[in-house]
Motif scaffolding. Structure first.
Motif, PDB file in Angstrom:
ATOM      1  N   THR A 132       0.585  -1.034  -0.226  1.00  0.00           N
ATOM      2  CA  THR A 132      -0.111  -0.346   0.125  1.00  0.00           C
ATOM      3  C   THR A 132       1.067   1.494  -0.213  1.00  0.00           C
ATOM      4  OG1 THR A 132       0.177   0.239   2.042  1.00  0.00           O
ATOM      5  CG2 THR A 132      -1.633  -1.098   1.214  1.00  0.00           C
ATOM      6  N   LYS A 161      -6.932   4.713  -4.788  1.00  0.00           N
ATOM      7  CA  LYS A 161      -8.710   5.071  -4.048  1.00  0.00           C
ATOM      8  C   LYS A 161      -8.742   3.518  -4.513  1.00  0.00           C
ATOM      9  CE  LYS A 161      -9.693   8.962  -5.529  1.00  0.00           C
ATOM     10  NZ  LYS A 161     -10.190  10.121  -7.748  1.00  0.00           N
ATOM     11  N   ASP A 201      -8.636   1.737  -1.274  1.00  0.00           N
ATOM     12  CA  ASP A 201      -9.538   2.180  -0.124  1.00  0.00           C
ATOM     13  C   ASP A 201     -10.415   0.921  -0.070  1.00  0.00           C
ATOM     14  OD1 ASP A 201      -7.341   3.828   1.344  1.00  0.00           O
ATOM     15  OD2 ASP A 201      -7.304   5.630   0.376  1.00  0.00           O
ATOM     16  N   SER A 202     -10.891   1.444  -1.851  1.00  0.00           N
ATOM     17  CA  SER A 202     -12.498   0.829  -1.747  1.00  0.00           C
ATOM     18  C   SER A 202     -12.204  -0.707  -1.206  1.00  0.00           C
ATOM     19  CB  SER A 202     -12.538   1.249  -3.291  1.00  0.00           C
ATOM     20  OG  SER A 202     -11.698   0.249  -3.971  1.00  0.00           O
TER      21      SER A 202
END
Length: 165
Positions: A36, A45, A48-49
């Protein structure tokens, strides 16, 4: 190691990451956590999803990364999107050129001809657009060279004009 923003080859990034982690010889959990730190922009993004506990091992994370980033890649901009970049009325050529250059950076494998066509299409009527239409440039270098001349002329003209009180 470079950060991955979703605009380059995801397989290459994953391969580089695995090579770096192989040298350190760390656990699978550390691989997941460290991966990460190599992500930014659209790739972050995506991360994070991810649903909580949807990744059980690094192979799950890698597989999900390659799949999702491949899907996202289709959403990246393409050459025809340059036709939407227009020089706004009252804005200097320098501002347009900077905005246009940023738009070009968002497109992979952009042919020089598409850049020239998009740039010319977006110019508002004025000395630079007239110059381009009279003698169409044959390379990006020639376009930049001519643009710099007209940018300098605009800026000199602005310096000479008295400022309103």
């Amino acid at each position: 190691m470079d950060l991955y923003d979703g605009t380059t080859d995801s397989r290459h990034h994953l391969s580089n990451f695995k090579s770096c982690m192989y040298l350190v010889d760390t656990s699978d959990a550390t691989h997941c956590k460290a991966f990460t730190t190599t992500l930014t922009k659209i790739a972050m993004k995506w991360f994070d999803s991810l649903l909580s506990r949807s990744v059980m091992c690094f192979d799950d994370l890698a597989r999900s990364f390659l799949t999702q980033i491949f899907i996202q890649k289709d959403k990246l901009k393409h050459a025809p999107s340059l036709l939407g970049a227009k020089q706004e009325v009252g804005k200097f050529l320098r501002v347009y050129m900077e905005r246009f250059n940023k738009a070009c950076l968002e497109i992979q494998n952009l042919p020089a001809e598409a850049v020239i066509m998009g740039l010319v299409n977006g110019l508002r009527e004025g000395p630079f657009s007239q110059s381009i239409s009279k003698r169409h440039p044959t390379s990006l270098y020639k376009v930049q060279e001519r643009a710099v001349k007209y940018i300098n002329m605009e800026e000199i003209t602005c310096l000479r004009e008295p400022t309103p009180r």
